[in-house]
Scaffold this active site. Structure first.
Site, PDB file in Angstrom:
ATOM      1  N   LYS A 282       0.777  -1.065  -0.002  1.00  0.00           N
ATOM      2  CA  LYS A 282      -0.030   0.030   0.094  1.00  0.00           C
ATOM      3  C   LYS A 282       0.980   1.321  -0.022  1.00  0.00           C
ATOM      4  O   LYS A 282       1.596   1.098   0.878  1.00  0.00           O
ATOM      5  CB  LYS A 282      -0.967  -0.060   1.281  1.00  0.00           C
ATOM      6  CG  LYS A 282      -2.199   0.665   1.194  1.00  0.00           C
ATOM      7  CD  LYS A 282      -2.933   0.694   2.285  1.00  0.00           C
ATOM      8  CE  LYS A 282      -4.564   1.035   2.159  1.00  0.00           C
ATOM      9  NZ  LYS A 282      -5.261   0.736   3.420  1.00  0.00           N
ATOM     10  N   GLU A 366     -19.218  -6.719  10.430  1.00  0.00           N
ATOM     11  CA  GLU A 366     -20.010  -6.050  11.121  1.00  0.00           C
ATOM     12  C   GLU A 366     -20.979  -6.732  11.828  1.00  0.00           C
ATOM     13  O   GLU A 366     -21.600  -6.498  12.966  1.00  0.00           O
ATOM     14  CB  GLU A 366     -20.976  -4.800  10.253  1.00  0.00           C
ATOM     15  CG  GLU A 366     -19.848  -3.663   9.901  1.00  0.00           C
ATOM     16  CD  GLU A 366     -19.119  -3.943   8.552  1.00  0.00           C
ATOM     17  OE1 GLU A 366     -18.580  -3.106   7.870  1.00  0.00           O
ATOM     18  OE2 GLU A 366     -19.600  -4.987   7.908  1.00  0.00           O
ATOM     19  N   ARG A 394     -25.700  -3.263   7.276  1.00  0.00           N
ATOM     20  CA  ARG A 394     -25.354  -4.577   7.334  1.00  0.00           C
ATOM     21  C   ARG A 394     -25.529  -5.529   8.181  1.00  0.00           C
ATOM     22  O   ARG A 394     -25.456  -6.750   8.330  1.00  0.00           O
ATOM     23  CB  ARG A 394     -23.683  -4.815   6.878  1.00  0.00           C
ATOM     24  CG  ARG A 394     -23.367  -3.654   5.980  1.00  0.00           C
ATOM     25  CD  ARG A 394     -21.784  -3.768   5.538  1.00  0.00           C
ATOM     26  NE  ARG A 394     -21.973  -4.926   4.362  1.00  0.00           N
ATOM     27  CZ  ARG A 394     -20.649  -5.333   3.870  1.00  0.00           C
ATOM     28  NH1 ARG A 394     -19.670  -4.591   4.332  1.00  0.00           N
ATOM     29  NH2 ARG A 394     -20.564  -5.928   3.019  1.00  0.00           N
TER      30      ARG A 394
END
Length: 645
Positions: A282, A366, A394
């Protein structure tokens, strides 16, 4: 002419030689840094996928072959090589490029939902559709190792594995990070298997987890067990996937374009599901991002492109929560914190630094986070679960059936609530207050300023027999708005003149309501502005205030259907209050990206438009309107649904 200017569609890449492609990669990284320095954005993920994206578009024929990016925050390079490089000066601005794939922008974009762990399910359906229709097309899903911590991704893998004739290529972009270092058994597996010949530690770590997962779990554990017995190469992760029925290629250096192309070409030739495992970094190629330990510039605001230093900004709503939850944690050893791969963005990094043994990051999961929090509460603790408001969508079933049904004392802190703006439709936190209204026993607070964040958080964690919710917006809070009086549990912010108009202002709309009150006062209209603080349940004191006024106006930064205004109206009707009610909220449609203030003005939630409407209504003689509170109550909600784009 710069090479990037000559790339109008992916096929243009196929005529470039190795030196030109290397130069193009440099140009792309330069444009990424310069564009994000001006307006912010997901810089780190895109710096890490430059060579990977070039290889994808050289091997596959988009849009005939479909490329699906999980969450889409790694799709900037894809946008550049599909003809949109010249528009990056308006990235994430009104009328400019979206920060995620957008069907309205290009035929090369298919999925614009920026919620994680969904790409494999989309890709599975697409590949099956093309097979049923007899179309010779490939589908490629690009998914980060962070998104693979989501249960939905494993549900998809369980189905993809049995579709042996599905022309589906899964590219695992393995950088060891989602926002921050990826957590969970899967990432441990990828790391251990590719780097550590002594894999016993990993085997012991995940044995219990994997064997408990239906479908995927037993097969995954069998793969690891076979390696232990010497039937598989202990250094290669293919066992984890191949025993699920998935062919595996890799791991490969994701910054070696030639190697990536070779791996993708190999996967393309195999007429069945294949995983290509690419190792990337990254922030690759930009030193400031690479050395940024927190998140490698995953999502950054404006910054100095030369130094990487962020443009100074004031305190944001999240800071007030972050500080107060640490203070509460110091006073109460039963308070624990939980998040879903967003430790820094939601402000739990301070709590984690102070109380690491009481902080839990479950990855992009979640649903698991919410039910695990219920278990923590059943075990005698008080969990504070901090996630983005849009991501609570969600886990609604878990809030309803796993927390509320069992009367668990869990506090949910919903960051980025209301209009968030720049990240587009999927990130606006405009659904939470409508969804949560239907949850029995749940109590919902919406602070109007930083001080109220602190006090309402403390009130929330004091509730041990029901779920509580604290919603906080994105950006910087206004200056504190002191109350001039109290009505029940609500704060009266303005009481000026006759009892003409009662403005019920929810959370961040309180500042706007006070501005509206000033305009009404200038027109000789008496006004009372009240901040409920706790919007669920409706405070009886607000019902009585409504009874004594000529018009009630509710303001909320939430979808207008089923929100606080709608519930207030129902409550007033049930109480026999005949005062007319006007509900103002976010029109129930998907809103394109723009600055928060711009969107609020666009949808009629600016102070000037609101005041003008109230003045016009009062001038027509509000007493002559229907005595029923339902008369014209949702006039402002009935906004015609316009197609996006």
């Amino acid at each position: 002419m710069p090479l990037l200017e000559s790339i109008t569609e992916p096929r243009d890449l196929r005529g470039l030689d190795d030196d030109q492609l290397a130069a193009l990669a440099t140009e792309i990284r330069d444009l990424l840094v310069r564009s994000c320095a001006k307006v912010g954005g997901h810089l780190g993920p895109n710096l890490g996928v430059v060579e990977l994206t070039l290889a994808l578009h050289r091997v596959f024929d988009s849009p005939h072959d479909r490329i699906v990016f999980d969450t889409g925050h790694q799709a900037y390079v894809h946008k550049m090589v599909t003809g949109r490089a010249g528009q990056f000066d308006r990235l994430r601005t009104e009328g400019g490029l979206s920060g995620y794939p957008s069907q309205a922008e290009s035929v090369h974009d298919i999925v614009e939902n920026s919620h994680a762990s969904t790409s494999l399910s989309y890709a599975d359906g697409l590949a099956k559709a093309y097979r049923v229709r007899g179309e010779d097309r490939h589908v490629v899903a690009v998914i980060g190792d962070g998104a693979l911590t989501g249960g939905m991704a494993w549900e998809a893998l369980n189905n993809i594995a049995i579709a042996q004739d599905s022309r589906l290529v899964i590219v695992v972009n393995d950088n060891g990070r989602s926002y921050t270092p990826t957590v969970g058994g899967l990432t441990t597996a990828l790391t251990s298997l590719r780097t550590n010949p002594r894999y016993e530690h990993f085997l012991d770590l995940v044995k219990k987890r994997l064997t408990s997962v239906k479908g995927v779990g037993p097969a995954a554990y069998d793969a690891l067990h076979a390696m232990k017995k010497g039937l598989k190469d202990a250094l290669a992760p293919q066992g984890l996937f191949e025993d699920l029925g998935l062919k595996y290629v890799g791991p490969i250096d994701g910054h070696d374009r030639v190697a990536v192309e070779q791996a993708l070409a190999q996967a393309k030739r195999f007429n069945g599901p294949v995983i290509v495992h690419a190792l990337t970094h990254k922030g690759f190629g930009y030193e400031a991002a690479e050395r940024h330990e927190k998140d490698q510039f995953h999502q950054i605001g404006p910054f100095d492109a030369e130094t990487g230093e962020a443009t100074p900004k004031g305190r944001i709503w999240t800071d007030f929560f972050s500080e107060e939850v640490v203070a509460i944690g110091a006073e109460r050893p039963d308070v624990v914190a939980m998040t879903a791969a967003m430790m820094h963005p939601v402000g739990l990094d301070g709590f984690n630094a102070r109380f690491p043994e009481r902080t839990f990051d479950v990855g992009i999961a979640e649903q698991h986070a919410v039910t695990s929090a219920a278990g923590l509460a059943m075990g005698g603790l008080h969990p504070v679960v901090a996630i983005y408001a849009t991501f609570l969508n969600r886990a609604f079933d878990q809030v309803l059936m796993d927390v509320a049904l069992h009367r668990c004392g869990v506090t949910f802190v919903l960051d980025r609530a209301g209009v968030t703006g720049d990240d587009g439709a999927s990130h606006n936190g405009m659904w939470d207050m409508s969804m949560l209204q239907v949850v029995p026993g749940l109590r919902l607070a919406a602070p109007r300023d930083g001080t109220r964040v602190r006090e309402l958080l403390r009130e929330a964690v004091d509730v041990d027999d029901a779920p509580t919710v604290l919603r906080i917006p994105k950006g910087s809070p206004p200056d504190d708005l002191p109350a001039v009086d109290r009505a029940g549990g609500a704060d009266v912010l303005v009481r000026d003149g006759a009892r003409d108009v009662l403005v019920v202002a929810v959370g961040a709309m309180a500042t706007t309501a006070v501005q509206v009150a000033g305009r009404l006062r200038d027109q000789g209209i008496g006004v009372t502005v009240v901040d409920p603080r706790w919007v669920k349940p409706v405070d009886p004191a607000i019902v009585e205030l409504a009874r004594d006024h000529r018009l009630v106006v509710s303001l909320e930064d939430n979808g207008v259907i089923g929100g606080c205004g709608a519930v207030l109206l129902q409550t007033l009707v049930a109480a026999g209050v005949t005062t007319p009610v006007r509900i103002h909220g976010i029109p129930q449609q998907f809103h394109d990206h723009a600055n928060r203030a711009v969107i609020l003005e666009r949808i009629g939630l600016g102070a000037q438009d609101l005041a003008r409407g109230i003045v016009e209504e009062m001038s027509t003689g509000v007493d002559g309107l229907s005595g029923s509170a339902t008369g014209g109550a949702v006039a402002d909600a009935d906004v015609e649904q316009q197609p996006r784009g």
